[in-house]
Design an enzyme around this catalytic site. Structure first.
Site, short mmCIF file in Angstrom:
data_model
loop_
_atom_site.label_atom_id
_atom_site.label_comp_id
_atom_site.label_asym_id
_atom_site.label_seq_id
_atom_site.Cartn_x
_atom_site.Cartn_y
_atom_site.Cartn_z
N SER A 2 -61.74 15.51 -63.37
CA SER A 2 -61.91 16.90 -62.92
C SER A 2 -60.63 17.71 -62.88
CB SER A 2 -62.51 16.92 -61.51
OG SER A 2 -63.89 17.08 -61.58
N TYR A 41 -66.52 18.80 -72.93
CA TYR A 41 -66.21 18.61 -71.50
C TYR A 41 -65.96 17.13 -71.20
CZ TYR A 41 -67.03 18.03 -66.53
OH TYR A 41 -66.91 17.65 -65.22
N TYR A 88 -63.22 19.31 -53.85
CA TYR A 88 -64.65 19.12 -53.63
C TYR A 88 -65.06 19.77 -52.30
CZ TYR A 88 -63.71 15.73 -57.34
OH TYR A 88 -63.29 15.13 -58.51
N VAL A 136 -62.03 12.09 -60.08
CA VAL A 136 -62.66 10.85 -59.60
C VAL A 136 -62.00 9.57 -60.11
CG1 VAL A 136 -64.93 11.79 -59.08
CG2 VAL A 136 -64.44 10.95 -61.38
N1 GLU Z 1 -66.24 13.76 -65.81
C1 GLU Z 1 -66.64 13.74 -64.43
C2 GLU Z 1 -68.04 14.32 -64.27
O1 GLU Z 1 -68.34 15.31 -64.84
C3 GLU Z 1 -65.62 14.48 -63.62
C4 GLU Z 1 -65.86 14.24 -62.19
C5 GLU Z 1 -64.71 14.55 -61.30
O2 GLU Z 1 -63.56 14.11 -61.52
O3 GLU Z 1 -65.00 15.22 -60.31
O4 GLU Z 1 -68.86 13.78 -63.57
#
Ligand code: GLU
Length: 341
Positions: free
Chosen positions: A82, A208, A260, A278
């Site tokens: 993220s 993405y 978050y 994450v």
């Molecule tokens: N690629 C992860 C997703 O889309 C990123 C999540 C994150 O780091 O918050 O679930």
């Protein structure tokens, strides 16, 4: 949010950071303070991430003059996840401008999980902000380019320039997430149904997913952060990556939404714009001063690196980085004259 800052004096100096020897000393102290924190769990909803070494811990400070200070596993690579959202957002703002991105993506908190579908429905199809998956997918979709490959090239080159080196996609992470990212594909379809994505949603989610799989280390995160701290100029390559206005916008969004559902607590405790991912990365920006990069894969319940937060909270206090901290003018003057210790 565990920040463990008991007994760490809040330095209220808003001037320059201390000299290199003092930065090294405080970096070591913050590392030692965070190391015993073995609470939290490694992410496993993307299967390959569960294989990360839970003990890995790297911490790096890059200052805007090009100085780099490192402790621990700063060259251990992991997927940016993220954290890419913040830098892709900056690239998009640079390309299409503040107003358009504000209207299309927004800057307000959802109060809901990063991959929430209901947040889109509750907001009439508006993705709300670029740090949740809906807003990040909408951001990636808006990147200019005749084809998905052109969009990817712009993104990949841009993030590599932020880091000052050619970043590589982790094929295993990309494949692991591609097999399990049904929710992100649903989010993209939902955004399409609301007219928020005009490109092929599958192709957008593919870009993405690749951007999230770019490999970085804690040092890269510090340098990328220092670039945002220095009006868009990478302090190692001296290259202007985005404008100072874009940095300001990006940092404002990160300050409000970067951690978050714990973004409010983070701003309250640390007082700096930051973004976590994450895989255990955390990047933090002290505007005009330094970038901090941390890597430790054990996460709190919201998805933020536990040790990364503890170490960054310490550094924010001890280095006087909190953007909200000040002392009365009179006491600062007396301090400078040596009347206070
Ligand atoms: N690629 C992860 C997703 O889309 C990123 C999540 C994150 O780091 O918050 O679930």
């Amino acid at each position: 949010m565990e920040t463990d800052v008991a007994g760490v004096a809040q330095v209220s100096e808003t001037g320059p950071v201390p000299d290199n020897a003092r930065i090294d000393e405080l970096l070591e102290a913050s590392y030692a303070r965070a190391m015993p924190h073995d609470e939290g769990t490694v992410a496993d909803y993307i299967p390959i991430l569960a294989e990360a070494d839970p003990e890995a811990f790297g911490l790096c400070i890059a200052d805007v003059d090009g100085g780099v200070h490192e402790v621990g596993d700063t060259r251990a690579e992991f997927s940016i996840q993220s954290i890419s959202k913040a830098f892709v957002y900056a690239l998009l703002c640079e390309q299409v401008g503040h107003e358009r991105v504000l209207g299309m993506v927004g800057v307000n908190n959802t109060g809901l999980a990063f991959n929430s579908v209901i947040a889109i429905e509750l907001n009439d199809g508006h993705p709300m902000n670029p740090m949740v998956n809906a807003g990040a997918i909408a951001t990636t979709a808006l990147l200019p380019g005749a084809t998905a490959d052109d969009q990817w090239r712009l993104l990949h080159e841009g993030l590599s320039r932020f880091a000052g080196r050619d970043l590589q996609v982790d094929g295993e992470v990309y494949r692991s997430e591609s097999k399990t990212n049904h929710r992100n594909r649903a989010i993209a379809r939902l955004l399409e149904s609301y007219g928020r994505i005009e490109r092929d949603p599958e192709a957008v989610v593919d870009i993405y997913t690749r951007q999230c799989a770019l490999r970085v280390d804690a040092r890269d995160l510090a340098i990328m952060a220092a670039t945002l701290a220095d009006g868009g100029v990478n302090p190692l390559t001296d290259e202007q990556i985005v404008s100072a206005d874009v940095c300001r916008d990006t940092l404002a969004v990160m300050a409000g939404t970067g951690l978050y559902e714990r973004s409010g607590e983070w701003l309250f405790e640390i007082g700096l714009p930051g973004k976590s991912g994450v895989a255990g990365g955390l990047t933090t920006i002290a505007p005009g001063k330094v970038g901090i990069g941390a890597y430790s894969p054990r996460l709190d319940a919201a998805g933020n690196s536990v040790r990364g937060q503890v170490a960054t909270a310490y550094l924010s206090r001890a280095l006087g980085l909190n953007i909200f901290a000040s002392a009365p003018r009179s006491s600062r003057a007396r301090h400078r004259q040596g009347h206070l210790t």
